[in-house]
Design a protein around this motif. Structure first.
Motif, PDB file in Angstrom:
ATOM      1  N   ASN A 121      53.736  61.955  22.797  1.00  0.00           N
ATOM      2  CA  ASN A 121      54.161  60.562  22.948  1.00  0.00           C
ATOM      3  C   ASN A 121      53.513  59.973  24.203  1.00  0.00           C
ATOM      4  O   ASN A 121      53.449  58.762  24.359  1.00  0.00           O
ATOM      5  N   GLU A 160      50.959  57.286  22.267  1.00  0.00           N
ATOM      6  CA  GLU A 160      51.554  56.269  21.388  1.00  0.00           C
ATOM      7  C   GLU A 160      52.572  55.415  22.115  1.00  0.00           C
ATOM      8  O   GLU A 160      53.050  55.782  23.195  1.00  0.00           O
ATOM      9  N   LYS A 212      62.882  70.831  17.156  1.00  0.00           N
ATOM     10  CA  LYS A 212      62.385  69.626  17.838  1.00  0.00           C
ATOM     11  C   LYS A 212      62.713  69.683  19.330  1.00  0.00           C
ATOM     12  O   LYS A 212      63.870  69.787  19.716  1.00  0.00           O
ATOM     13  N   PHE A 231      62.282  62.278  24.039  1.00  0.00           N
ATOM     14  CA  PHE A 231      63.022  61.177  23.425  1.00  0.00           C
ATOM     15  C   PHE A 231      63.876  61.713  22.266  1.00  0.00           C
ATOM     16  O   PHE A 231      63.711  62.846  21.812  1.00  0.00           O
ATOM     17  N   ASN A 232      64.733  60.838  21.775  1.00  0.00           N
ATOM     18  CA  ASN A 232      65.451  61.122  20.529  1.00  0.00           C
ATOM     19  C   ASN A 232      65.509  59.806  19.760  1.00  0.00           C
ATOM     20  O   ASN A 232      66.556  59.147  19.682  1.00  0.00           O
ATOM     21  N   CYS A 233      64.358  59.406  19.230  1.00  0.00           N
ATOM     22  CA  CYS A 233      64.212  58.082  18.619  1.00  0.00           C
ATOM     23  C   CYS A 233      65.151  57.919  17.425  1.00  0.00           C
ATOM     24  O   CYS A 233      65.330  58.860  16.644  1.00  0.00           O
ATOM     25  N   CYS A 247      63.313  58.788  14.294  1.00  0.00           N
ATOM     26  CA  CYS A 247      62.499  60.007  14.316  1.00  0.00           C
ATOM     27  C   CYS A 247      62.527  60.699  12.947  1.00  0.00           C
ATOM     28  O   CYS A 247      63.600  61.053  12.454  1.00  0.00           O
ATOM     29  N   GLY A 286      57.924  67.225  17.846  1.00  0.00           N
ATOM     30  CA  GLY A 286      58.243  66.785  19.203  1.00  0.00           C
ATOM     31  C   GLY A 286      57.025  66.965  20.079  1.00  0.00           C
ATOM     32  O   GLY A 286      55.903  66.756  19.638  1.00  0.00           O
ATOM     33  N   CYS A 289      61.761  67.307  22.536  1.00  0.00           N
ATOM     34  CA  CYS A 289      61.093  66.048  22.852  1.00  0.00           C
ATOM     35  C   CYS A 289      61.797  65.360  24.012  1.00  0.00           C
ATOM     36  O   CYS A 289      62.996  65.563  24.224  1.00  0.00           O
TER      37      CYS A 289
HETATM   38  S1  SF4 Z   1      59.718  60.074  16.882  1.00  0.00           S
HETATM   39 FE1  SF4 Z   1      58.308  61.333  18.094  1.00  0.00          FE
HETATM   40  S2  SF4 Z   1      58.756  60.702  20.217  1.00  0.00           S
HETATM   41 FE2  SF4 Z   1      60.502  60.038  18.977  1.00  0.00          FE
HETATM   42  S3  SF4 Z   1      62.001  61.707  19.093  1.00  0.00           S
HETATM   43 FE3  SF4 Z   1      60.757  62.032  17.253  1.00  0.00          FE
HETATM   44  S4  SF4 Z   1      59.135  63.426  17.918  1.00  0.00           S
HETATM   45 FE4  SF4 Z   1      60.021  62.518  19.775  1.00  0.00          FE
END
Ligand code: SF4
Length: 236
Positions: free
Chosen positions: A108, A130, A26, A30-32, A35, A81, A28
């Motif tokens: 994203n 998104e 991954k 972000f690190n939601c 996720c 990601g 990305c």
């Molecule tokens: S949910 Fe999507 S935007 Fe959020 S950390 Fe995971 S891959 Fe990235």
């Protein structure tokens, strides 16, 4: 060694979709907290920089096999990601185009305001952007972006990409219970949708397990939000 992975092909409006992941782990911006990739065995790297992965030749050979065996109508690049951070993505897109197939890219949306990510996305026939938050504090807390990234910039990046993108723009808003399901949040989303004017709008509940237990809104509230946003956005 091949690092691409593939989902079982599926039908969408009578078309066969081949879904492909072009990242070995991954990567990305972000690190939601919700996720789905974070529940897996993959390494998680928060980055906004290009990455190079060994094995492109073998990976394209496997893609060739997959295309030949599934005969898709479209290849959907939906990765672990941000696929745009694979520095070979332009070659991957060209390879798919050489098979006379259109490409759908999921991002994203944050990296799409700057070059070369914007041009890479522009070369795809369909792009999905998104959003999952409407307030800065929630964005920082739940999506944990790279330091200095803000929700205001995120929104502006989506708008600036959309204004110049010539292809089919699909916008996905994920409604997260307690974060963006209030009347104020729904109005904010309606204004954003009115400005984005997506070709396709998907307003979804967060359904990934196990996060759905606390963060999924009811089907009824999802229907209401869909109606409010779609009608408010079309009036503006
Ligand atoms: S949910 Fe999507 S935007 Fe959020 S950390 Fe995971 S891959 Fe990235």
């Amino acid at each position: 060694m091949n690092y691409f992975t593939f989902k079982q092909p599926y039908e969408e409006e009578g078309k066969t979709i081949l879904e492909i992941n072009v990242l070995p782990d991954k990567y990305c911006t972000f690190n939601c907290i919700y996720c789905p990739v974070s529940r897996t065995r993959f390494q998680h790297v928060r980055t906004d920089g290009f990455q190079h992965f060994e094995g492109l030749e073998d990976s394209l050979a496997e893609l060739d096999v997959q295309i030949a065996s599934t005969d898709p109508d479209l290849v959907f690049i939906n990765s672990l990601g941000e696929a745009v951070f694979n520095d070979d993505l332009p070659k991957i897109i060209s390879f798919i185009h050489d098979h006379h197939l259109p490409v759908r890219l999921l991002s994203n949306g944050y990296p799409l305001a700057t070059e070369p990510c914007r041009s890479i996305a522009n070369s795809c026939e369909e792009v999905i952007g998104e959003i999952k938050n409407w307030q800065e504090a929630d964005f920082q807390m739940t999506q944990r972006p790279i330091s200095g990234y803000t929700l205001a910039q995120y929104r502006n990046h989506l708008l600036s990409f959309r204004r110049q993108y010539p292809g089919k723009f699909i916008f996905e808003a994920t409604i997260v219970k307690g974060y963006n399901d209030s009347p104020e949040a729904v109005n904010w989303l309606a204004r954003l949708v009115a400005e984005l004017q997506p070709d396709v709008l998907n307003i979804l509940a967060l359904t990934d397990k196990p996060f759905d237990r606390k963060l999924k809104i009811s089907d009824e509230r999802l229907r209401e939000i869909n109606e409010i946003v779609r009608s408010a956005a079309s009036e503006r």
